[in-house]
Write a protein that holds these residues in place. Structure first.
Motif, PDB file in Angstrom:
ATOM      1  N   LYS A  40     104.288  69.207  91.842  1.00  0.00           N
ATOM      2  CA  LYS A  40     104.136  68.136  90.478  1.00  0.00           C
ATOM      3  C   LYS A  40     105.746  68.071  90.041  1.00  0.00           C
ATOM      4  O   LYS A  40     105.912  66.766  89.616  1.00  0.00           O
ATOM      5  N   ALA A  41     106.318  69.090  90.097  1.00  0.00           N
ATOM      6  CA  ALA A  41     107.820  69.171  89.294  1.00  0.00           C
ATOM      7  C   ALA A  41     108.801  68.547  90.299  1.00  0.00           C
ATOM      8  O   ALA A  41     109.616  67.536  89.787  1.00  0.00           O
ATOM      9  N   ASN A  42     108.723  69.150  91.751  1.00  0.00           N
ATOM     10  CA  ASN A  42     109.894  68.455  92.527  1.00  0.00           C
ATOM     11  C   ASN A  42     109.564  67.404  93.403  1.00  0.00           C
ATOM     12  O   ASN A  42     110.587  66.576  94.087  1.00  0.00           O
ATOM     13  N   TYR A  43     108.367  66.872  93.072  1.00  0.00           N
ATOM     14  CA  TYR A  43     108.089  65.408  93.936  1.00  0.00           C
ATOM     15  C   TYR A  43     107.416  64.289  93.225  1.00  0.00           C
ATOM     16  O   TYR A  43     108.121  63.417  92.839  1.00  0.00           O
ATOM     17  N   ILE A  44     106.372  64.754  92.622  1.00  0.00           N
ATOM     18  CA  ILE A  44     105.598  63.636  91.719  1.00  0.00           C
ATOM     19  C   ILE A  44     106.370  63.262  90.521  1.00  0.00           C
ATOM     20  O   ILE A  44     106.832  61.932  90.343  1.00  0.00           O
ATOM     21  N   ASP A  45     106.602  64.265  89.635  1.00  0.00           N
ATOM     22  CA  ASP A  45     107.450  63.927  88.374  1.00  0.00           C
ATOM     23  C   ASP A  45     108.928  63.194  88.593  1.00  0.00           C
ATOM     24  O   ASP A  45     109.415  62.535  88.081  1.00  0.00           O
ATOM     25  N   LYS A  46     109.428  63.845  89.810  1.00  0.00           N
ATOM     26  CA  LYS A  46     110.875  63.561  89.976  1.00  0.00           C
ATOM     27  C   LYS A  46     111.173  62.162  90.701  1.00  0.00           C
ATOM     28  O   LYS A  46     112.003  61.383  90.184  1.00  0.00           O
ATOM     29  N   TYR A  47     110.109  62.113  91.373  1.00  0.00           N
ATOM     30  CA  TYR A  47     110.065  60.566  91.828  1.00  0.00           C
ATOM     31  C   TYR A  47     108.973  59.557  91.438  1.00  0.00           C
ATOM     32  O   TYR A  47     109.095  58.390  91.957  1.00  0.00           O
TER      33      TYR A  47
END
Lengths: 328, 505
Positions: free
Chosen positions: A292-299
């Motif tokens: 969630k933090a390093n992929y979904i939210d970030k991008y």
């Protein structure tokens, strides 16, 4: 010369270690990885699909979801990715088939059915992980300030040029043109190799409008270099993209949304047990905080996990609509 | 002077044991990766990227920056010594470097020339980057499709300098290169073109295997015919001294290196044009200046010009990457991906949000440039030894290098097949008096030209006016017209007695 030997030695060790680590631990019943996993990515290192793949690999390693085995990410870009896809679809049944994965998204799927005879039935869908959507942006020096001005210009018979990337962006553009009821000459589209190239042409003032996914445009919006003018989605985006209306808010149109899904498939010959194992592993990734933090939210993607059965139905449906649109 | 103090603060960031060690490690690895044909900086950076996630971002990017940078040096080694370009930019270095090493028997000097020129070009590029980075990036943005088309047309005409004695053969091969480059998917619409139903050809002819084949493997075939000849060159003394260049050589090297340094930086900033284009243009420009020996016969000027240009371009490419978050090359794109993975947002805010990072990177380029020069200088005597290996032993070794290089570009045997096929083709062509350089260059330039020209026509709705309405493209179109018409005008001027007759160009 000593240095050369040292380097050679290090390389040798690096090459040999994985071999000796490949002890076979055959087990019956439930599947668990018993050797290194070959994960094919049909685009170049550093691209969107590659980042997606490596993000998943990191999380799987971190939570030891693959029985301590190693992922070998293979970037196979021959034939616009078709060679890699064909190779995966043809892996023969057996242990190899159970240890082969392929990053697969709508940007891979659409060209595959358009250009080749390869179809989703030649693969085992494993999961859909997330959905990406696009927006239209204008640059600092653009002739238009918002979507209403663009619509007015179209009505006045002016020509509009949109820059974007390949694959998904073209499909979304075609939907948009169709909904607006204009010709592809009046609102034309320039295909770039990557969204970054399209943004470059807008920053330089050569093109007025750019189509992009939130990730690629994020920094430019923050710096005031790009302004979102239209959300190509059924509802507005959040954060600094919230100012862009959807198409139905701006006139007598339906919203245009062309969700770009990012998924994973295996070869057709993958055993049902292995497919179930992988589907669960990806589910665990999709539920992790890192994802969630390093992929979904970030991008700024929309998390949307589908397990193997739901993914299969989803991809089959996608193929059917795409084939229909192509007139095949 | 603000930028200067920022650069100094960048050096302050750099001078920790960890960061210097990272620079040295990156530089050594870059040299190795660059010297291996086929494994260019793109693959090198991509392979190393996952390793660096454990580091802090500054150290990691310093290492990758050094790797990328040193790679530009390494590419020239195999070009000069065995006639196989290590990467795209080194193709031009080979044209003069290989003859200088073999025919002239000055391999050490050729390598040193290449290293020094790389150093000069790179330093010029970095100084420009330091003081004018953001400005340079803005200037690069001014180059849209119309401007790029005009620039590339000028570049295409300069292939004329390379066709050699037989213009007909040169033009045939230029056209052949364009035709080969158009195979694969249409650059704009993605429709298959000349794929003959093969999914391999759908992706087109890959550049690196093609170049390794045409330029490198054709050499191997030629060598097979000469395998019983004694190796003429015996290098008995292994010392740095024996590879020193004379003061006179240095004087010949400086002007082209400095000129190319500026030119290369500029080309590196342009969107989509990379170090290969820069090296090519550096060489083409040198053709219009005076060289002491004819270019192509092993002239120092012919090594200095492209080598300085490609290193300057590598530095210049950092301007749009750091100032705007726009990668100027494939390697830039991978670095960009790395930045994002470390939680840094590349883009217009990078210099403001993470100055220590951005300036640390620029400072590391300076250090990497110096370290690489010293390391490569030190290994020249050992490298030169390669030339005294008997031909019959070199043949299998070079063949293996060719195979590995062409395999590694896409991890498939397809590349190897292309390499062998283009090798045989290259051999036949050169035996029948065709110079293959025009084919290689038009192969590089044609796709860029095609996509830019078509984009320009979409913007202008098919009107040609776009090329004369924009000031930058107008300038290039004028240069183009002058270049094309000059031979005719000269004939007229000579007839009128206004100009002295010049020997054949």
């Amino acid at each position: 010369m000593k240095k050369n030997f040292f380097v050679a030695f290090v390389l040798l060790v690096a090459l040999v270690l994985p071999l000796s680590a490949q002890g076979s631990s055959e087990s019956s019943g439930a599947f668990a990885p018993s050797k290194d996993i070959e994960w094919f990515v049909t685009s170049s290192p550093g691209g969107g699909s590659d980042i997606y793949t490596r993000a998943i690999v990191d999380i799987m390693n971190k939570y030891n979801l693959v029985n301590g085995k190693t992922f070998l990410v293979m970037n196979k870009t021959d034939g616009g990715g078709e060679v890699g896809r064909l190779q995966v679809s043809r892996v023969a049944a057996g242990n190899n088939a159970n240890h082969t994965l392929l990053t697969f998204n709508s940007g891979d799927h659409a060209p595959m059915i358009q250009n080749t005879a390869n179809r989703i039935e030649n693969f085992t869908p494993i999961a859909v992980m997330a959905v990406d959507k696009q927006l239209l942006f204008v640059g600092e020096h653009a002739k238009y300030k918002d979507w209403a001005e663009v619509l007015a210009a179209i009505k006045a018979g002016k020509n509009i040029v949109i820059a974007g990337s390949k694959g998904d962006d073209i499909a979304t553009y075609e939907l948009l043109v169709k909904e607006l009821g204009v010709t592809q000459n009046q609102v034309s589209f320039i295909t770039n190799d990557a969204t970054s190239d399209a943004i470059t042409s807008v920053l330089g003032g050569h093109v007025d409008i750019v189509m992009s996914k939130p990730a690629a445009a994020d920094q430019y919006v923050a710096a005031g270099k790009l302004t979102p003018i239209l959300a190509l989605a059924n509802s507005r985006f959040s954060g600094n993209l919230a100012s862009a209306p959807t198409l139905s808010e701006t006139g007598p149109y339906k919203n245009v949304e062309n969700p770009i899904w990012r998924g994973v498939v295996g070869p057709k010959a993958m055993s049902p047990e292995a497919a179930a194992f992988w589907s669960n592993a990806f589910k665990a990734v999709s539920e992790s905080a890192e994802w969630k933090a390093n992929y979904i939210d970030k991008y700024k993607l929309v998390p949307e996990f589908k397990d193997k059965d739901a993914a299969k139905a989803y991809m089959q449906e996608f193929e059917k609509t795409t084939l229909k649109a192509l007139g095949k | 002077m603000n930028n200067f103090s920022m650069l100094m603060s960048g050096f302050a960031v750099l001078f920790t044991f960890q960061n210097i060690a990272a620079t040295v490690f990156g530089a050594i690895l870059g040299l190795l990766v660059g010297a291996m044909p086929g494994i260019g900086s793109l693959a090198g950076v991509a392979l190393l990227l996952p390793l660096t996630f454990k580091f802090n971002p500054t150290t990691a990017i310093i290492m990758l920056g050094a790797l990328y940078y040193a790679n530009m040096y390494g590419g020239a080694f195999s070009s000069i010594l065995i006639g196989i370009p290590g990467d795209g930019p080194a193709v031009m270095t080979m044209i003069d470097g290989f003859p200088m090493a073999t025919k002239k028997g000055r391999p050490g000097q050729a390598l040193l020339t290449s290293n020094l020129s790389s150093f000069i070009g790179g330093t010029i590029g970095m100084i420009i980057l330091t003081f004018m980075g953001p400005l340079l990036a803005e200037f690069g943005l001014k180059f849209g499709p119309a401007e790029m088309t005009a620039l590339l047309l000028v570049a295409m005409t300069s292939i004329g300098w390379l066709v050699g004695e037989n213009p007909t053969k040169g033009i045939i091969l230029t056209a052949f290169g364009i035709l080969l480059a158009s195979m694969g998917m249409d650059t704009l619409s993605g429709y298959p073109r000349y794929d003959f139903g093969s999914i391999y050809l759908l992706g087109g002819i890959p550049f690196v295997p093609f170049v390794i084949g045409v330029v490198g493997f054709s050499q191997v075939i030629r060598l097979m015919g000469e395998r019983h000849h004694e190796t003429k060159l015996i290098v008995d003394k292994l010392s740095i001294k024996s590879s020193m260049i004379t003061l006179h050589d240095l004087r010949r090297l400086l002007p082209p290196a400095i000129r190319s340094g500026f030119l290369g930086t500029f080309v590196g900033v342009l969107p989509g044009a990379g170090a290969t284009t820069a090296a090519f243009m550096g060489y083409a420009v040198q053709k219009s200046f005076k060289s002491e020996e004819p270019l192509g016969s092993g002239a120092i000027e012919g090594i200095a010009a492209p080598e300085a240009a490609n290193n300057a371009a590598a530095a210049g490419a950092f301007a749009p990457l750091l100032a705007l978050g726009i990668p100027g090359s494939g390697t830039g794109a991978v670095l960009l991906g790395g930045l994002m993975m470390w939680g840094l947002n590349p883009g217009p805010l990078l210099f403001t949000n993470s100055p220590e990072f951005a300036w640390g990177l620029i400072a590391s380029l300076f250090l990497a440039n110096l370290i690489t020069l010293m390391i490569s200088w030190g290994v020249i005597p050992f490298l030169v030894k390669i030339l005294s290996v008997p031909t019959r032993l070199m043949i299998p070794v070079i063949t293996v290098v060719c195979i590995v290089g062409s395999y590694s570009t896409s991890n498939s045997m397809y590349g190897v097949l292309i390499m062998f096929a283009s090798g045989v083709l290259g051999y036949i062509l050169s035996e029948t008096g065709y110079n293959t350089a025009p084919a290689v260059l038009s192969f590089v330039l044609a796709p860029l030209l095609e996509s830019n020209m078509r984009k320009a026509f979409i913007i202008s709705q098919g009107s040609l006016k776009i090329f004369v309405e924009k000031p930058i493209s107008l300038v290039f179109i004028l240069i183009l017209l002058i270049t094309i018409c000059f031979p005719l005008i000269r004939v007229a001027l000579v007839k009128l007695g206004w100009m002295k007759k010049k020997g054949a160009v």
